[in-house]
Design a protein around this motif. Structure first.
Motif, PDB file in Angstrom:
ATOM      1  N   ASP A   1      26.424  40.856  66.351  1.00 18.62           N
ATOM      2  CA  ASP A   1      26.489  41.311  64.736  1.00 18.62           C
ATOM      3  C   ASP A   1      28.037  41.802  64.489  1.00 18.62           C
ATOM      4  O   ASP A   1      28.136  41.523  63.134  1.00 18.62           O
ATOM      5  CB  ASP A   1      25.714  42.574  64.665  1.00 18.62           C
TER       6      ASP A   1
ATOM      7  N   PRO B   1      22.607  36.395  61.773  1.00 18.82           N
ATOM      8  CA  PRO B   1      24.041  36.441  62.077  1.00 18.82           C
ATOM      9  C   PRO B   1      24.126  35.055  62.812  1.00 18.82           C
ATOM     10  O   PRO B   1      25.249  34.865  63.416  1.00 18.82           O
ATOM     11  CB  PRO B   1      24.266  37.539  63.117  1.00 18.82           C
TER      12      PRO B   1
ATOM     13  N   GLU C   1      29.923  39.958  61.285  1.00 19.12           N
ATOM     14  CA  GLU C   1      30.538  40.717  60.286  1.00 19.12           C
ATOM     15  C   GLU C   1      32.132  40.519  60.013  1.00 19.12           C
ATOM     16  O   GLU C   1      32.489  40.470  58.926  1.00 19.12           O
ATOM     17  CB  GLU C   1      30.284  42.299  60.779  1.00 19.12           C
ATOM     18  N   CYS C   2      32.893  40.151  61.009  1.00 20.84           N
ATOM     19  CA  CYS C   2      34.041  40.017  60.908  1.00 20.84           C
ATOM     20  C   CYS C   2      34.406  38.547  60.335  1.00 20.84           C
ATOM     21  O   CYS C   2      35.416  38.197  59.650  1.00 20.84           O
ATOM     22  CB  CYS C   2      34.952  40.037  62.259  1.00 20.84           C
TER      23      CYS C   2
ATOM     24  N   SER D   1      27.340  41.845  49.373  1.00 18.71           N
ATOM     25  CA  SER D   1      26.252  42.427  50.136  1.00 18.71           C
ATOM     26  C   SER D   1      25.035  41.502  49.837  1.00 18.71           C
ATOM     27  O   SER D   1      23.995  41.611  50.612  1.00 18.71           O
ATOM     28  CB  SER D   1      25.933  43.890  49.826  1.00 18.71           C
TER      29      SER D   1
ATOM     30  N   LYS E   1      32.467  39.195  56.161  1.00 20.18           N
ATOM     31  CA  LYS E   1      32.656  40.327  55.280  1.00 20.18           C
ATOM     32  C   LYS E   1      34.220  40.099  54.945  1.00 20.18           C
ATOM     33  O   LYS E   1      35.121  40.318  55.800  1.00 20.18           O
ATOM     34  CB  LYS E   1      32.416  41.666  55.709  1.00 20.18           C
TER      35      LYS E   1
ATOM     36  N   HIS F   1      37.032  42.380  56.515  1.00 20.89           N
ATOM     37  CA  HIS F   1      37.453  41.703  57.687  1.00 20.89           C
ATOM     38  C   HIS F   1      38.399  40.446  57.556  1.00 20.89           C
ATOM     39  O   HIS F   1      39.301  40.309  57.940  1.00 20.89           O
ATOM     40  CB  HIS F   1      36.463  41.667  58.702  1.00 20.89           C
TER      41      HIS F   1
END
Length: 154
Positions: free
Chosen positions: A18, A78, A22-23, A47, A26, A29
């Motif tokens: 996760d 993911p 995310e990195c 989002s 998003k 990041h």
């Protein structure tokens, strides 16, 4: 025209899938580790991304700034994401594959191009060796950034 494999990066990252996703996905990041991306503008909220979501990305490669229209042609967070951009050279496709490992996450990035004509096919085949120098730096920065974020969250 036939798709040309231009680059592949593979690494085992000692971090939760996760966080790795995310990195990767998003902007809060991505803009910190990817020195080529200036900004992204989404059709809708970041989002709300899903398969088919479109966005405009502004990137600086060397001294030139490019504005490209991109689409998430596949989006299964993911685990799997494919981003495509269409340019005069053809369709550029970047595929991200994440897999859960006992000690973290396997990360794979594949970069391909479907050339728009035989000239770009020839140029891509002659120059695809150079992709390694651009992408290795970015993905190594990405991995370092993941470890930094993980450390800061502890």
């Amino acid at each position: 025209m036939k798709e040309i494999q231009c680059y592949r990066f593979e690494s085992e990252i000692e971090a939760d899938i996760d966080l790795v996703f995310e990195c990767l996905n998003k902007d809060q990041h991505v803009l910190k580790w990817n020195t080529q991306i200036i900004e992204n503008h989404y059709d809708g909220a970041e989002s709300d991304l899903k398969e088919g979501s479109m966005f405009t990305t502004r990137q600086k490669i060397g001294k030139k700034v490019y504005e490209l229209q991109a689409v998430y042609s596949k989006y299964d967070p993911p685990f799997y994401t494919v981003v495509e951009t269409k340019t005069k050279e053809g369709i550029s496709r970047t595929e991200y594959i994440l897999e859960i490992l006992p000690e973290g996450t396997k990360f794979i990035a594949n970069v391909t191009l479907i050339p728009s004509n035989w000239i770009y096919k020839l140029v891509t085949n002659m120059m695809k060796w150079s992709f390694k120098y651009v992408y290795d730096e970015q993905f190594n920065q990405y991995i370092e950034y993941i470890y930094q974020v993980e450390y800061e969250r502890r």
